[in-house]
Design a protein around this motif. Structure first.
Motif, PDB file in Angstrom:
ATOM      1  N   ARG A  44      76.897 -10.882   9.921  1.00  0.00           N
ATOM      2  CA  ARG A  44      77.197  -9.479   9.601  1.00  0.00           C
ATOM      3  C   ARG A  44      76.211  -8.530  10.279  1.00  0.00           C
ATOM      4  O   ARG A  44      76.473  -7.332  10.376  1.00  0.00           O
ATOM      5  CB  ARG A  44      77.159  -9.242   8.095  1.00  0.00           C
ATOM      6  CG  ARG A  44      78.308  -9.857   7.311  1.00  0.00           C
ATOM      7  CD  ARG A  44      78.401  -9.232   5.943  1.00  0.00           C
ATOM      8  NE  ARG A  44      79.420  -9.844   5.102  1.00  0.00           N
ATOM      9  CZ  ARG A  44      79.985  -9.237   4.058  1.00  0.00           C
ATOM     10  NH1 ARG A  44      79.617  -8.004   3.746  1.00  0.00           N
ATOM     11  NH2 ARG A  44      80.883  -9.854   3.321  1.00  0.00           N
ATOM     12  N   LYS A  56      79.415  -6.442  14.403  1.00  0.00           N
ATOM     13  CA  LYS A  56      79.393  -5.123  13.770  1.00  0.00           C
ATOM     14  C   LYS A  56      80.300  -4.156  14.516  1.00  0.00           C
ATOM     15  O   LYS A  56      80.995  -3.320  13.911  1.00  0.00           O
ATOM     16  CB  LYS A  56      77.960  -4.579  13.718  1.00  0.00           C
ATOM     17  CG  LYS A  56      77.072  -5.302  12.719  1.00  0.00           C
ATOM     18  CD  LYS A  56      75.631  -4.855  12.816  1.00  0.00           C
ATOM     19  CE  LYS A  56      75.432  -3.460  12.260  1.00  0.00           C
ATOM     20  NZ  LYS A  56      73.983  -3.098  12.222  1.00  0.00           N
ATOM     21  N   LYS A  59      83.803  -4.859  13.524  1.00  0.00           N
ATOM     22  CA  LYS A  59      84.030  -4.243  12.215  1.00  0.00           C
ATOM     23  C   LYS A  59      84.335  -2.751  12.362  1.00  0.00           C
ATOM     24  O   LYS A  59      85.266  -2.223  11.729  1.00  0.00           O
ATOM     25  CB  LYS A  59      82.795  -4.457  11.337  1.00  0.00           C
ATOM     26  CG  LYS A  59      82.714  -3.608  10.079  1.00  0.00           C
ATOM     27  CD  LYS A  59      83.770  -3.981   9.067  1.00  0.00           C
ATOM     28  CE  LYS A  59      83.522  -3.233   7.758  1.00  0.00           C
ATOM     29  NZ  LYS A  59      84.606  -3.458   6.777  1.00  0.00           N
ATOM     30  N   ASP A  95      83.702 -15.250   5.379  1.00  0.00           N
ATOM     31  CA  ASP A  95      82.937 -14.029   5.123  1.00  0.00           C
ATOM     32  C   ASP A  95      83.227 -12.961   6.161  1.00  0.00           C
ATOM     33  O   ASP A  95      83.394 -11.774   5.831  1.00  0.00           O
ATOM     34  CB  ASP A  95      81.443 -14.344   5.103  1.00  0.00           C
ATOM     35  CG  ASP A  95      80.607 -13.153   4.656  1.00  0.00           C
ATOM     36  OD1 ASP A  95      80.668 -12.809   3.455  1.00  0.00           O
ATOM     37  OD2 ASP A  95      79.915 -12.556   5.497  1.00  0.00           O
ATOM     38  N   LEU A  96      83.302 -13.348   7.446  1.00  0.00           N
ATOM     39  CA  LEU A  96      83.604 -12.380   8.496  1.00  0.00           C
ATOM     40  C   LEU A  96      84.995 -11.784   8.315  1.00  0.00           C
ATOM     41  O   LEU A  96      85.185 -10.562   8.447  1.00  0.00           O
ATOM     42  CB  LEU A  96      83.494 -13.040   9.872  1.00  0.00           C
ATOM     43  CG  LEU A  96      82.090 -13.273  10.421  1.00  0.00           C
ATOM     44  CD1 LEU A  96      82.162 -14.055  11.726  1.00  0.00           C
ATOM     45  CD2 LEU A  96      81.360 -11.948  10.637  1.00  0.00           C
ATOM     46  N   TRP A 131      85.008  -9.354   5.492  1.00  0.00           N
ATOM     47  CA  TRP A 131      84.251  -8.155   5.864  1.00  0.00           C
ATOM     48  C   TRP A 131      85.048  -7.282   6.827  1.00  0.00           C
ATOM     49  O   TRP A 131      85.089  -6.060   6.690  1.00  0.00           O
ATOM     50  CB  TRP A 131      82.926  -8.603   6.482  1.00  0.00           C
ATOM     51  CG  TRP A 131      82.014  -7.504   6.923  1.00  0.00           C
ATOM     52  CD1 TRP A 131      81.653  -6.393   6.224  1.00  0.00           C
ATOM     53  CD2 TRP A 131      81.316  -7.429   8.173  1.00  0.00           C
ATOM     54  NE1 TRP A 131      80.768  -5.628   6.957  1.00  0.00           N
ATOM     55  CE2 TRP A 131      80.547  -6.247   8.154  1.00  0.00           C
ATOM     56  CE3 TRP A 131      81.255  -8.264   9.291  1.00  0.00           C
ATOM     57  CZ2 TRP A 131      79.736  -5.874   9.222  1.00  0.00           C
ATOM     58  CZ3 TRP A 131      80.441  -7.893  10.342  1.00  0.00           C
ATOM     59  CH2 TRP A 131      79.689  -6.712  10.312  1.00  0.00           C
ATOM     60  N   TRP A 132      85.691  -7.907   7.797  1.00  0.00           N
ATOM     61  CA  TRP A 132      86.468  -7.154   8.773  1.00  0.00           C
ATOM     62  C   TRP A 132      87.762  -6.591   8.192  1.00  0.00           C
ATOM     63  O   TRP A 132      88.123  -5.448   8.467  1.00  0.00           O
ATOM     64  CB  TRP A 132      86.830  -8.061   9.958  1.00  0.00           C
ATOM     65  CG  TRP A 132      85.723  -8.367  10.898  1.00  0.00           C
ATOM     66  CD1 TRP A 132      84.590  -7.640  11.134  1.00  0.00           C
ATOM     67  CD2 TRP A 132      85.645  -9.511  11.775  1.00  0.00           C
ATOM     68  NE1 TRP A 132      83.811  -8.253  12.085  1.00  0.00           N
ATOM     69  CE2 TRP A 132      84.431  -9.398  12.505  1.00  0.00           C
ATOM     70  CE3 TRP A 132      86.473 -10.599  12.011  1.00  0.00           C
ATOM     71  CZ2 TRP A 132      84.036 -10.332  13.454  1.00  0.00           C
ATOM     72  CZ3 TRP A 132      86.082 -11.546  12.951  1.00  0.00           C
ATOM     73  CH2 TRP A 132      84.873 -11.410  13.661  1.00  0.00           C
ATOM     74  N   HIS A 184      73.708  -3.211   3.323  1.00  0.00           N
ATOM     75  CA  HIS A 184      74.485  -4.017   4.256  1.00  0.00           C
ATOM     76  C   HIS A 184      74.170  -5.485   4.003  1.00  0.00           C
ATOM     77  O   HIS A 184      73.057  -5.837   3.636  1.00  0.00           O
ATOM     78  CB  HIS A 184      74.114  -3.644   5.704  1.00  0.00           C
ATOM     79  CG  HIS A 184      74.917  -4.351   6.738  1.00  0.00           C
ATOM     80  ND1 HIS A 184      76.297  -4.397   6.733  1.00  0.00           N
ATOM     81  CD2 HIS A 184      74.534  -5.068   7.841  1.00  0.00           C
ATOM     82  CE1 HIS A 184      76.719  -5.100   7.769  1.00  0.00           C
ATOM     83  NE2 HIS A 184      75.673  -5.512   8.453  1.00  0.00           N
ATOM     84  N   SER A 243      75.853  -9.647   2.829  1.00  0.00           N
ATOM     85  CA  SER A 243      76.708 -10.384   1.908  1.00  0.00           C
ATOM     86  C   SER A 243      75.946 -10.681   0.616  1.00  0.00           C
ATOM     87  O   SER A 243      74.914 -11.335   0.631  1.00  0.00           O
ATOM     88  CB  SER A 243      77.150 -11.694   2.578  1.00  0.00           C
ATOM     89  OG  SER A 243      78.045 -12.396   1.765  1.00  0.00           O
TER      90      SER A 243
END
Length: 355
Positions: free
Chosen positions: A125, A131, A134, A188-189, A192-193, A326, A328
């Motif tokens: 992240r 980033k 994202k 997780d990615l 997040w995205w 910022h 996780s």
């Protein structure tokens, strides 16, 4: 104010945590524990750490920490986390979060009950290329996400003699396997995205079961997954397909392809280059370098470099007594764990699992 840090697990600490912490003036590692006392001593001497142990419980009992970093086999994540939190420390825990969602939920509850800052080491992240991806997705640069393809292929488990007997990465009972080692990062990615996941289908398989200890020639059985694939239905409507293998003849690394209604993003692992194109346009090659990459003492590779930005955010949050801006959290860790558990459940039931 100096943040006093205790670390459990010397291997990843030596590769990533300790070189990064050397670049954070307001932080000091005051104790380190490893299961092998010689490893703990060697690491402590190299990084000028006063106290070292081969017993993490004794380390937590004899010291007071602002932050405890946990880089152990998965089956110890919850026990160490819970004791550290109850002793008043904030916690950074390696992925996968825990052995299962029940443990992950308990970790989150205790962290909230004790008002401690909690973080899972999903360092990607903090990687500038990810980033940027994202930002593009959040800003609508490629429209609505239709589908994502992720390929992660390595050869670390192919050779039957590549790992010692009862290597924890190869044991399901200790939380080893590709789903935890890499699948949790991909989940997780994607969350997040693109937002949350509503349904999961997949298989976590053990292909190279018969193993041989390279030192003793003793035969033993691997039980953790070395090949996994899964599909995720996103609440937003898109579909993500992830394929993870540790038993390939050639290590191809990681490739991520993201297809939207208005454009496409491709991330190459070996070069870390991004190919970006709006609909109807040619691909442009881009690269966003991590400013920490040139710092002295950091080991190469995005995993080791990204840890520095992660630790800076975490340590600053502790100093300022604020939530993370910022990264996780244990809440993310629980949601990721629910998805990982669903892949294992889908393997057994051979069907889609609704979350």
């Amino acid at each position: 104010m100096t943040i006093k840090i205790g670390i459990v697990g010397a291997s990843f600490a030596k590769a990533a945590y300790l070189p990064a912490i050397k670049h954070i003036k307001e932080a000091e590692v005051t104790a380190l524990s490893s299961f092998n006392l010689e490893n703990a001593k060697s690491c402590a001497e190299e990084f000028n750490i006063k106290n070292f142990y081969d017993d993490w419980e004794k380390m937590l009992e004899e010291n007071s920490f602002d932050l405890v970093c946990i880089a152990t086999p998965t089956d110890l994540h919850a026990p160490i986390t819970l004791k550290a939190l109850k002793k008043g420390a904030n916690v950074l825990c390696e992925k996968p979060t825990a052995m299962n969602a029940l443990e992950a939920a308990e970790m989150l509850k205790v962290a909230k009950d004790h008002n401690r800052i909690h973080m899972i080491d999903h360092e990607l992240r903090f990687n500038p290329n990810r980033k940027q991806i994202k930002n593009w997705i959040s800003d609508g640069e490629i429209g609505n996400i239709q589908h994502i393809n992720i390929l992660n292929v390595s050869n670390g488990w192919l050779n039957p003699e590549s790992r010692p007997k009862n290597d924890w990465w190869s044991l399901k009972s200790r939380g080893g396997g590709r789903m935890g080692a890499n699948g949790s990062h991909q989940v997780d990615l994607i969350r997040w995205w693109c937002g949350e996941i509503q349904s999961v289908f997949g298989q976590a398989l053990t292909i190279a079961k018969n193993r041989i200890d390279k030192n003793t020639n003793e035969q033993w059985k691997a039980t953790a997954d070395d090949l996994s694939y899964f599909s995720l239905e996103l609440i937003s409507g898109g579909l993500a397909n992830i394929f993870l293998s540790g038993v390939a003849s050639h290590a191809l690394g990681n490739k991520t392809q993201i297809f939207g209604t208005e454009g496409t993003i491709i991330l190459e692992d070996k070069t870390e280059e991004i190919l970006f194109a709006k609909k109807g346009e040619e691909f442009q090659k881009m690269f966003f370098e991590d400013p920490n990459a040139s710092l002295e003492g950091l080991n190469k590779g995005i995993w080791n470099i990204s840890v520095l930005s992660l630790l800076r955010e975490l340590i600053t949050a502790i100093k300022e007594n604020r939530p993370l801006n910022h990264g996780s959290t244990f809440e993310d860790g629980l949601k990721n764990q629910i998805v990982v558990d669903a892949v294992l459940e889908s393997t057994n039931q051979r069907k889609w699992i609704d979350l």
